[in-house]
Design an enzyme around this catalytic site. Structure first.
Site, mmCIF file in Angstrom:
data_model
loop_
_atom_site.group_PDB
_atom_site.id
_atom_site.type_symbol
_atom_site.label_atom_id
_atom_site.label_comp_id
_atom_site.label_asym_id
_atom_site.label_seq_id
_atom_site.Cartn_x
_atom_site.Cartn_y
_atom_site.Cartn_z
ATOM 1 N N SER A 11 60.560 -34.537 66.283
ATOM 2 C CA SER A 11 59.113 -34.778 66.356
ATOM 3 C C SER A 11 58.814 -36.225 65.975
ATOM 4 C CB SER A 11 58.375 -33.829 65.413
ATOM 5 O OG SER A 11 57.025 -34.235 65.340
ATOM 6 N N HIS A 36 59.348 -34.294 70.871
ATOM 7 C CA HIS A 36 58.110 -33.572 70.568
ATOM 8 C C HIS A 36 57.002 -34.579 70.235
ATOM 9 C CE1 HIS A 36 56.038 -29.860 69.270
ATOM 10 N NE2 HIS A 36 55.583 -30.534 68.224
ATOM 11 N N ASP A 38 53.107 -34.825 69.051
ATOM 12 C CA ASP A 38 52.020 -34.068 68.426
ATOM 13 C C ASP A 38 50.687 -34.769 68.636
ATOM 14 O OD1 ASP A 38 53.256 -31.779 66.980
ATOM 15 O OD2 ASP A 38 54.393 -33.383 66.013
ATOM 16 N N MET A 40 46.829 -34.732 67.886
ATOM 17 C CA MET A 40 45.866 -34.129 66.941
ATOM 18 C C MET A 40 44.520 -34.828 67.078
ATOM 19 S SD MET A 40 48.207 -33.831 63.540
ATOM 20 C CE MET A 40 49.927 -33.349 63.614
ATOM 21 N N HIS A 69 52.519 -31.155 72.157
ATOM 22 C CA HIS A 69 51.873 -30.094 71.366
ATOM 23 C C HIS A 69 50.430 -30.513 71.122
ATOM 24 C CE1 HIS A 69 51.924 -27.880 67.174
ATOM 25 N NE2 HIS A 69 51.041 -27.355 68.004
ATOM 26 N N MET A 71 47.078 -30.140 69.492
ATOM 27 C CA MET A 71 46.296 -29.568 68.393
ATOM 28 C C MET A 71 44.894 -30.150 68.497
ATOM 29 S SD MET A 71 49.346 -29.931 65.641
ATOM 30 C CE MET A 71 50.194 -31.034 66.748
ATOM 31 N N MET A 140 54.389 -21.438 65.052
ATOM 32 C CA MET A 140 54.147 -22.460 64.025
ATOM 33 C C MET A 140 54.644 -21.924 62.686
ATOM 34 S SD MET A 140 53.014 -25.135 65.413
ATOM 35 C CE MET A 140 52.898 -26.028 63.842
ATOM 36 N N ASP A 178 58.304 -24.734 64.860
ATOM 37 C CA ASP A 178 57.820 -26.075 64.521
ATOM 38 C C ASP A 178 57.224 -26.074 63.116
ATOM 39 O OD1 ASP A 178 56.740 -28.634 64.518
ATOM 40 O OD2 ASP A 178 55.196 -28.214 66.019
HETATM 41 C C1 DX5 Z 1 52.825 -30.225 62.460
HETATM 42 C C2 DX5 Z 1 53.472 -30.653 63.743
HETATM 43 C C3 DX5 Z 1 54.934 -30.764 63.695
HETATM 44 C C4 DX5 Z 1 55.476 -31.751 62.690
HETATM 45 C C5 DX5 Z 1 56.684 -31.103 62.122
HETATM 46 O O1 DX5 Z 1 51.503 -30.006 62.710
HETATM 47 O O2 DX5 Z 1 53.147 -29.736 64.776
HETATM 48 O O3 DX5 Z 1 55.493 -31.003 64.980
HETATM 49 O O4 DX5 Z 1 55.829 -33.002 63.221
HETATM 50 O O5 DX5 Z 1 57.163 -31.889 61.115
HETATM 51 P P1 DX5 Z 1 58.273 -31.392 60.084
HETATM 52 O O6 DX5 Z 1 59.496 -31.042 60.879
HETATM 53 O O7 DX5 Z 1 58.457 -32.601 59.231
HETATM 54 O O8 DX5 Z 1 57.725 -30.212 59.345
HETATM 55 ZN ZN ZN Z 2 54.222 -29.995 66.681
#
Ligand code: DX5
Ligand code: ZN
Length: 224
Positions: A11, A36, A38, A40, A69, A71, A140, A178
């Site tokens: 990620s 990955h 993310d 947000m 991903h 969010m 999750m 994740d």
């Molecule tokens: C959290 C994200 C993850 C995050 C995971 O909201 O969706 O993808 O990067 O990070 P680690 O592996 O450090 O928990």
């Molecule tokens: Zn994620």
């Protein structure tokens, strides 16, 4: 697609963005299967990250499939631009998708793999009616929003139930996890039926990220 192969998915959230190109090249050379990304929005989750510009940048920097991903509220607003920017997988949260079937179909029409996920407190039932339509189910294992959080132990049972649900639906969807994935947690997730492992802090926070990818993968192989 089958769920038999282990996929390691670093990620970017925990990468050093000052050295983005190097960090991506490092995990690609280290055997990462996907990357990955993310996204947000500061509304659905209490943090703000990046969008199409970074997806496009990653697309230029690597041949790895980009596992995006979302969010964000109203994720469908971004499907087209993210697909054009080079996303390979678009995963949305059921909490943000009142028309989940329509949204899954839209993602597939754009030529991306369609992923669905939900927060730890949201039941699996929120996705059961589209289990046969999706390409990926993400469980999750932390509350979304930040990297480096502790794995929620109750997730193991949810992964097991998700595996059963996909098998019963005759679905070939990948089962991804994740949040808080590392040496201490990956084996239990694999045994419970997960095949695709996102890891941010564990990989980018390691002294040797490439060795860490190999070590995490080996934890699954050993217990196969
Ligand atoms: C959290 C994200 C993850 C995050 C995971 O909201 O969706 O993808 O990067 O990070 P680690 O592996 O450090 O928990
Ligand atoms: Zn994620």
């Amino acid at each position: 697609m089958t769920g038999n192969t282990v996929r390691m998915v670093p990620s970017l959230l925990s990468a050093d963005f000052g050295r983005l190109a190097d960090q991506i090249a490092m995990v690609e050379a280290g055997g990462a299967d996907w990357l990955h990304v993310d996204v947000m929005d500061g509304c659905f989750v209490p943090n703000l990250t990046y969008g199409a510009k970074i997806i496009e940048t990653c697309r230029r920097l690597t041949k790895l499939p980009l596992d995006v991903h979302l969010m964000v509220l109203e994720p469908e607003k971004y499907f087209e631009s993210f697909a054009k920017s080079g996303a390979s997988v678009l995963t949305i949260h059921t909490e943000t998708a009142p028309h989940l079937h329509r949204q899954v179909m839209y993602i597939k029409e754009l030529g991306c793999l369609a992923g669905v996920t939900m927060n730890p407190a949201t039941p699996l039932a929120s996705v059961s009616e589209v289990a046969g339509d999706i390409d990926l189910l993400l469980i999750m294992t932390v509350n979304p929003g930040f990297g480096g959080q502790a794995f929620i132990p109750e997730s193991i049972d949810k992964i097991r139930r998700a595996r059963r649900m996909l098998d019963e639906a005759g679905s070939g969807a990948l089962l991804e996890v994740d949040g808080g994935i590392g040496r201490e947690t990956i084996t239990a997730c694999w045994r419970a039926g997960a095949d695709t492992f996102v890891a941010g802090h564990a990989i980018f926070g390691a002294a040797d990220a490439q060795a860490e990818i190999a070590a995490l993968r080996a934890r699954c192989a050993e217990s196969a």
